[in-house]
Design a protein around this motif. Structure first.
Motif, short mmCIF file in Angstrom:
data_model
loop_
_atom_site.label_atom_id
_atom_site.label_comp_id
_atom_site.label_asym_id
_atom_site.label_seq_id
_atom_site.Cartn_x
_atom_site.Cartn_y
_atom_site.Cartn_z
N GLU A 138 21.27 42.16 -44.76
CA GLU A 138 21.20 40.88 -45.23
C GLU A 138 20.02 40.18 -44.36
N ASN A 139 19.58 39.15 -45.02
CA ASN A 139 18.33 38.38 -44.02
C ASN A 139 19.02 37.16 -43.43
N ILE A 140 18.55 36.94 -42.30
CA ILE A 140 18.93 35.56 -41.74
C ILE A 140 17.46 35.13 -41.31
N GLU A 141 17.44 33.79 -41.04
CA GLU A 141 16.21 32.99 -40.80
C GLU A 141 15.82 33.33 -39.31
N PHE B 85 26.29 31.91 -35.96
CA PHE B 85 26.39 32.73 -37.34
C PHE B 85 27.67 32.57 -38.08
N ILE B 86 28.80 32.71 -37.14
CA ILE B 86 30.09 32.55 -37.77
C ILE B 86 30.12 31.31 -38.43
N GLU B 87 29.78 30.09 -38.07
CA GLU B 87 30.02 28.81 -38.36
C GLU B 87 29.27 28.60 -39.77
N LYS B 88 27.85 29.25 -39.74
CA LYS B 88 26.98 29.30 -41.00
C LYS B 88 27.75 30.17 -42.03
N LEU B 89 28.26 31.16 -41.84
CA LEU B 89 28.66 32.27 -42.74
C LEU B 89 29.91 31.64 -43.16
N SER B 90 30.81 31.01 -42.41
CA SER B 90 32.18 30.31 -42.75
C SER B 90 31.77 29.24 -43.80
N SER B 91 30.70 28.31 -43.71
CA SER B 91 30.11 27.22 -44.45
C SER B 91 29.84 27.77 -45.54
N GLU B 92 28.84 28.84 -45.57
CA GLU B 92 28.13 29.39 -46.77
C GLU B 92 29.29 30.03 -47.83
N LYS B 93 30.16 30.75 -47.39
CA LYS B 93 31.09 31.40 -48.17
C LYS B 93 32.42 30.84 -48.42
N ASN B 94 32.52 29.63 -47.67
CA ASN B 94 33.62 28.59 -47.79
C ASN B 94 34.94 29.30 -47.51
N ILE B 95 34.91 30.00 -46.33
CA ILE B 95 36.08 30.77 -46.00
C ILE B 95 36.34 30.37 -44.55
N ASN B 96 37.79 30.55 -44.07
CA ASN B 96 37.98 30.10 -42.95
C ASN B 96 38.03 31.44 -42.04
#
Length: 70
Positions: A10-13, A21-32
């Motif tokens: 994966e690429n991250i900015e 990272f967990i907050e961003k991933l949760s938001s992007e994937k719409n998962i808790n």
């Protein structure tokens, strides 16, 4: 910046804290991910350390969640 997330490249900015990272991933994937477990380069990172540990270039991250069912 290149990382490996759950076995997939994966690429991250930018370099970021695990908590970010967990907050961003949760938001992007719409998962808790409130109950997630994080391994960084095969080392378990305790939740209370997420705000102290950064993800860097070429790190390998495993984000695991547990699901109950029957």
């Amino acid at each position: 910046m290149q990382i490996v997330l759950n076995g997939v490249s994966e690429n991250i900015e930018k370099e970021m804290l695990i908590s970010e990272f967990i907050e961003k991933l949760s938001s992007e994937k719409n998962i808790n991910l409130s109950g997630a477990v994080v391994l960084l380069n095969d080392e378990l990172i305790k939740r209370d350390s997420w705000k102290d540990v950064s993800i860097k270039e070429n790190d390998e991250i495993e984000v695991l969640t547990f699901v109950s069912g029957g």
